[in-house]
Design a protein around this motif. Structure first.
Motif, PDB file in Angstrom:
ATOM      1  N   THR A 215       0.840  -1.191   0.000  1.00 27.13           N
ATOM      2  CA  THR A 215       0.000   0.000   0.000  1.00 27.13           C
ATOM      3  C   THR A 215       0.876   1.242   0.000  1.00 27.13           C
ATOM      4  OG1 THR A 215      -1.650   1.254   1.257  1.00 27.13           O
ATOM      5  CG2 THR A 215      -0.135  -0.083   2.523  1.00 27.13           C
ATOM      6  N   SER A 216       0.308   2.364  -0.425  1.00 22.99           N
ATOM      7  CA  SER A 216       1.052   3.630  -0.444  1.00 22.99           C
ATOM      8  C   SER A 216       0.682   4.517   0.738  1.00 22.99           C
ATOM      9  CB  SER A 216       0.791   4.376  -1.760  1.00 22.99           C
ATOM     10  OG  SER A 216      -0.600   4.672  -1.895  1.00 22.99           O
ATOM     11  N   LEU A 217       0.169   3.923   1.827  1.00 18.01           N
ATOM     12  CA  LEU A 217      -0.212   4.722   2.994  1.00 18.01           C
ATOM     13  C   LEU A 217       0.972   5.473   3.592  1.00 18.01           C
ATOM     14  CD1 LEU A 217      -2.679   2.279   4.801  1.00 18.01           C
ATOM     15  CD2 LEU A 217      -3.256   4.415   3.628  1.00 18.01           C
ATOM     16  N   VAL A 218       2.171   4.916   3.486  1.00 18.94           N
ATOM     17  CA  VAL A 218       3.362   5.630   3.960  1.00 18.94           C
ATOM     18  C   VAL A 218       3.640   6.828   3.057  1.00 18.94           C
ATOM     19  CG1 VAL A 218       5.860   5.475   4.283  1.00 18.94           C
ATOM     20  CG2 VAL A 218       4.376   3.610   5.067  1.00 18.94           C
ATOM     21  N   GLU A 219       3.582   6.591   1.748  1.00 14.75           N
ATOM     22  CA  GLU A 219       3.906   7.649   0.789  1.00 14.75           C
ATOM     23  C   GLU A 219       2.889   8.793   0.811  1.00 14.75           C
ATOM     24  OE1 GLU A 219       6.338   4.278  -0.097  1.00 14.75           O
ATOM     25  OE2 GLU A 219       4.182   4.429   0.302  1.00 14.75           O
ATOM     26  N   THR A 220       1.632   8.500   1.156  1.00 16.37           N
ATOM     27  CA  THR A 220       0.625   9.559   1.217  1.00 16.37           C
ATOM     28  C   THR A 220       0.589  10.256   2.576  1.00 16.37           C
ATOM     29  OG1 THR A 220      -1.051   7.872   1.727  1.00 16.37           O
ATOM     30  CG2 THR A 220      -0.883   8.599  -0.558  1.00 16.37           C
ATOM     31  N   PRO A 227       6.456   1.187  11.690  1.00 13.84           N
ATOM     32  CA  PRO A 227       5.452   0.175  12.024  1.00 13.84           C
ATOM     33  C   PRO A 227       4.906  -0.545  10.795  1.00 13.84           C
ATOM     34  CG  PRO A 227       4.586   2.381  12.389  1.00 13.84           C
ATOM     35  CD  PRO A 227       6.050   2.536  12.159  1.00 13.84           C
ATOM     36  N   TYR A 228       4.883   0.141   9.662  1.00 11.34           N
ATOM     37  CA  TYR A 228       4.395  -0.524   8.447  1.00 11.34           C
ATOM     38  C   TYR A 228       5.335  -1.655   8.037  1.00 11.34           C
ATOM     39  CZ  TYR A 228       2.998  -1.430   3.655  1.00 11.34           C
ATOM     40  OH  TYR A 228       2.594  -2.055   2.501  1.00 11.34           O
ATOM     41  N   VAL A 229       6.636  -1.368   7.997  1.00  8.64           N
ATOM     42  CA  VAL A 229       7.616  -2.389   7.609  1.00  8.64           C
ATOM     43  C   VAL A 229       7.592  -3.538   8.616  1.00  8.64           C
ATOM     44  CG1 VAL A 229      10.080  -2.844   7.281  1.00  8.64           C
ATOM     45  CG2 VAL A 229       9.057  -0.744   6.360  1.00  8.64           C
ATOM     46  N   ALA A 230       7.441  -3.217   9.910  1.00  8.66           N
ATOM     47  CA  ALA A 230       7.381  -4.256  10.937  1.00  8.66           C
ATOM     48  C   ALA A 230       6.134  -5.133  10.755  1.00  8.66           C
ATOM     49  CB  ALA A 230       7.380  -3.624  12.326  1.00  8.66           C
ATOM     50  N   ALA A 231       5.014  -4.519  10.380  1.00  6.88           N
ATOM     51  CA  ALA A 231       3.783  -5.282  10.167  1.00  6.88           C
ATOM     52  C   ALA A 231       3.913  -6.211   8.971  1.00  6.88           C
ATOM     53  CB  ALA A 231       2.614  -4.329   9.976  1.00  6.88           C
ATOM     54  N   VAL A 232       4.563  -5.733   7.923  1.00  8.21           N
ATOM     55  CA  VAL A 232       4.789  -6.579   6.749  1.00  8.21           C
ATOM     56  C   VAL A 232       5.613  -7.807   7.140  1.00  8.21           C
ATOM     57  CG1 VAL A 232       5.990  -6.714   4.522  1.00  8.21           C
ATOM     58  CG2 VAL A 232       4.537  -4.742   5.048  1.00  8.21           C
ATOM     59  N   ALA A 233       6.676  -7.592   7.919  1.00 10.10           N
ATOM     60  CA  ALA A 233       7.521  -8.706   8.347  1.00 10.10           C
ATOM     61  C   ALA A 233       6.735  -9.702   9.195  1.00 10.10           C
ATOM     62  CB  ALA A 233       8.720  -8.167   9.124  1.00 10.10           C
ATOM     63  N   ALA A 309      -7.384 -11.821   3.023  1.00 12.13           N
ATOM     64  CA  ALA A 309      -7.291 -11.475   4.444  1.00 12.13           C
ATOM     65  C   ALA A 309      -6.808 -10.039   4.565  1.00 12.13           C
ATOM     66  CB  ALA A 309      -6.326 -12.415   5.171  1.00 12.13           C
ATOM     67  N   VAL A 310      -7.472  -9.252   5.395  1.00 10.71           N
ATOM     68  CA  VAL A 310      -7.116  -7.848   5.550  1.00 10.71           C
ATOM     69  C   VAL A 310      -6.485  -7.626   6.919  1.00 10.71           C
ATOM     70  CG1 VAL A 310      -9.451  -7.250   6.339  1.00 10.71           C
ATOM     71  CG2 VAL A 310      -7.965  -5.460   5.451  1.00 10.71           C
ATOM     72  N   CYS A 311      -5.396  -6.858   6.930  1.00 12.33           N
ATOM     73  CA  CYS A 311      -4.708  -6.491   8.170  1.00 12.33           C
ATOM     74  C   CYS A 311      -5.092  -5.060   8.521  1.00 12.33           C
ATOM     75  CB  CYS A 311      -3.196  -6.595   7.988  1.00 12.33           C
ATOM     76  SG  CYS A 311      -2.243  -6.002   9.396  1.00 12.33           S
ATOM     77  N   GLU A 312      -5.710  -4.898   9.670  1.00 12.47           N
ATOM     78  CA  GLU A 312      -6.165  -3.577  10.077  1.00 12.47           C
ATOM     79  C   GLU A 312      -4.975  -2.698  10.479  1.00 12.47           C
ATOM     80  OE1 GLU A 312     -10.506  -4.018  11.893  1.00 12.47           O
ATOM     81  OE2 GLU A 312      -9.034  -5.256  12.949  1.00 12.47           O
ATOM     82  N   VAL A 313      -5.119  -1.406  10.248  1.00  9.63           N
ATOM     83  CA  VAL A 313      -4.084  -0.438  10.597  1.00  9.63           C
ATOM     84  C   VAL A 313      -4.300   0.006  12.040  1.00  9.63           C
ATOM     85  CG1 VAL A 313      -3.190   1.876  10.131  1.00  9.63           C
ATOM     86  CG2 VAL A 313      -3.768   0.345   8.230  1.00  9.63           C
ATOM     87  N   ALA A 314      -3.303  -0.253  12.892  1.00  8.35           N
ATOM     88  CA  ALA A 314      -3.403   0.125  14.308  1.00  8.35           C
ATOM     89  C   ALA A 314      -3.276   1.642  14.467  1.00  8.35           C
ATOM     90  CB  ALA A 314      -2.315  -0.581  15.109  1.00  8.35           C
ATOM     91  N   PRO A 315      -3.974   2.227  15.438  1.00 10.99           N
ATOM     92  CA  PRO A 315      -3.920   3.686  15.623  1.00 10.99           C
ATOM     93  C   PRO A 315      -2.510   4.219  15.816  1.00 10.99           C
ATOM     94  CG  PRO A 315      -5.679   2.723  16.947  1.00 10.99           C
ATOM     95  CD  PRO A 315      -4.903   1.575  16.368  1.00 10.99           C
ATOM     96  N   GLU A 316      -1.646   3.428  16.496  1.00  7.57           N
ATOM     97  CA  GLU A 316      -0.290   3.915  16.765  1.00  7.57           C
ATOM     98  C   GLU A 316       0.577   3.961  15.513  1.00  7.57           C
ATOM     99  OE1 GLU A 316      -0.569  -0.427  18.249  1.00  7.57           O
ATOM    100  OE2 GLU A 316      -1.794   1.404  18.257  1.00  7.57           O
ATOM    101  N   LEU A 318      -0.336   5.540  12.811  1.00  9.26           N
ATOM    102  CA  LEU A 318      -0.640   6.779  12.098  1.00  9.26           C
ATOM    103  C   LEU A 318       0.365   7.876  12.436  1.00  9.26           C
ATOM    104  CD1 LEU A 318      -4.522   6.939  12.505  1.00  9.26           C
ATOM    105  CD2 LEU A 318      -3.197   5.983  10.600  1.00  9.26           C
ATOM    106  N   ARG A 319       0.688   8.669  11.439  1.00  9.96           N
ATOM    107  CA  ARG A 319       1.565   9.814  11.676  1.00  9.96           C
ATOM    108  C   ARG A 319       0.840  10.880  12.475  1.00  9.96           C
ATOM    109  NH1 ARG A 319       5.069  10.862   6.119  1.00  9.96           N
ATOM    110  NH2 ARG A 319       6.249   8.905   6.228  1.00  9.96           N
ATOM    111  N   ALA A 320       1.610  11.673  13.195  1.00 13.01           N
ATOM    112  CA  ALA A 320       1.021  12.713  14.037  1.00 13.01           C
ATOM    113  C   ALA A 320       0.223  13.703  13.203  1.00 13.01           C
ATOM    114  CB  ALA A 320       2.125  13.427  14.821  1.00 13.01           C
ATOM    115  N   GLY A 321       0.688  13.962  11.992  1.00 17.24           N
ATOM    116  CA  GLY A 321       0.002  14.938  11.143  1.00 17.24           C
ATOM    117  C   GLY A 321      -1.019  14.334  10.207  1.00 17.24           C
ATOM    118  N   ALA A 322      -1.377  13.055  10.404  1.00 21.41           N
ATOM    119  CA  ALA A 322      -2.357  12.414   9.522  1.00 21.41           C
ATOM    120  C   ALA A 322      -3.719  13.075   9.662  1.00 21.41           C
ATOM    121  CB  ALA A 322      -2.453  10.930   9.845  1.00 21.41           C
ATOM    122  N   SER A 323      -4.493  13.011   8.605  1.00 22.78           N
ATOM    123  CA  SER A 323      -5.835  13.576   8.623  1.00 22.78           C
ATOM    124  C   SER A 323      -6.656  12.990   9.756  1.00 22.78           C
ATOM    125  CB  SER A 323      -6.529  13.268   7.289  1.00 22.78           C
ATOM    126  OG  SER A 323      -7.926  13.403   7.393  1.00 22.78           O
TER     127      SER A 323
END
Length: 348
Positions: A215-220, A227-233, A309-316, A318-323
């Motif tokens: 996903t491009s959630l990091v890039e956006t 945490p994204y890379v850790a979740a992928v692993a 199978a979908v992996c939910e995004v944990a609140p922690e 999210l970036r501080a400046g995320a929408s």
């Protein structure tokens, strides 16, 4: 197709997925006479996928016009001038991204009698909600509340485009989507079942193990990279994943970190994932973070036995400046997919 004899249906697309969904719409409606105008972005991955999708469209007998609106000085005014005759003669305009400034500028030239919005990822859900509430067209992951100077300058364009994307006495509006979208007042929603994809490709060979969808959630700017890379692993280890299908906007640096830290084979798809999965081979389980594919892959892979199978995004994460909308919106994508596809979709 010449400007003197324009097609009654005109589509504007800026991504490979938009182009795919225009082809699905054409298949669903009985292949009307259609011209697709490709307004390519500048990044090489998107352009490459768009070139290949344009080839598939031409194979289907669709007229495709490649229009460089972003490259070179004067490209945008030239594009508006050259496309004006096509817009003037179109009975229906298909839009892949109603949030696009390029599409909004084009819609200020002429108001079409019928508009169809096709899926461009989860932005379709946001568009339908904003249209229903009469709000300005701002992407869900955009940070901040005020208008930038550029947005202030374009505000009249955006306002007019919003009116021309809204149903009215002289305009019919359709949303053609695989997502669970509630029709805005006066508009219609037509389900996209990916019938063309299933007829044109596959069924795929299903291999053992699992594949992971990036996903491009990091890039956006929504999710922190660590945490994204850790979740992928973690997902790869838990499910025995061997391949990582990269999103076309994922950075090379992030993909290198994932490959080095997990041993996953990084795959840069040449076509939208729905077509890649349908052509196969594809893993018995496909793991994804909240995105459009948790809605589209169950349709494209119907009857193949592949589990999504979908992996939910944990609140922690999210970036501080995320929408402020980011957390709720991503959760809604997951929950709506679970409701729509039931046993065909699980949570990893």
């Amino acid at each position: 197709m010449t400007a003197e004899h324009p097609a009654p249906c005109l589509a504007f697309v800026e991504s490979p997925v938009q182009l795919l969904n225009v082809l699905e719409w054409a298949h669903h409606t009985g292949r009307p006479r259609l011209t697709i105008v490709v307004l390519p972005p500048t990044d090489p991955m998107s352009r490459g996928q768009l070139r290949r999708m344009a080839g598939l469209a031409r194979d289907e007998g669709v007229t495709v016009r490649w229009q460089e609106a972003r490259l070179g000085r004067g490209a945008l005014p030239r594009t508006l001038r050259e496309l004006a005759p096509l817009l003037r003669g179109a009975e229906r305009v298909l839009v892949g991204d109603p949030f696009s400034r390029y599409v909004q500028l084009l819609l200020t030239l002429f108001g079409p009698r019928a508009v169809t919005v096709v899926d461009d990822g989860t932005a379709t859900m946001e568009f339908a909600e904003r249209l229903a509430r009469g709000e300005r067209l701002v992407r869900w992951h955009r940070r901040g509340h005020g208008l930038t100077p550029r947005e202030l300058a374009l505000a009249p364009v955006t306002a007019l485009a919003r009116r021309r994307l809204a149903p009215g006495r002289r305009r019919a509006v359709e949303v053609f989507t695989a997502l669970p979208v509630e029709a805005p007042p006066g508009a219609t929603v037509t389900p996209n079942r990916f019938a063309w994809t299933r007829e044109r490709f596959g069924p795929p060979r299903v291999s053992g193990g699992a594949d992971l969808v990036g996903t491009s959630l990091v890039e956006t700017g929504v999710v922190e990279p660590e945490p994204y890379v850790a979740a992928v692993a973690s997902l790869a280890a838990a499910h025995g994943a061997t391949r990582y299908f990269a999103h076309r906007r994922e950075s090379v640096e992030k993909l290198h970190r994932i490959a080095a830290g997990t041993g996953l084979e990084i795959v840069r798809p040449e076509l939208p994932l729905e077509l890649i999965a349908r052509r196969g081979p594809i893993g018995r389980t496909v793991l994804s973070f909240p995105s459009t594919v948790v809605h589209t892959l169950p349709l494209a892979l119907a009857g193949t036995g592949v589990r999504i199978a979908v992996c939910e995004v944990a609140p922690e994460w999210l970036r501080a400046g995320a929408s402020p909308r980011a957390r709720g919106f991503l959760a809604a994508v997951t929950e709506s997919a679970r409701t729509a596809h039931g046993p065909g979709l699980t949570v990893a």
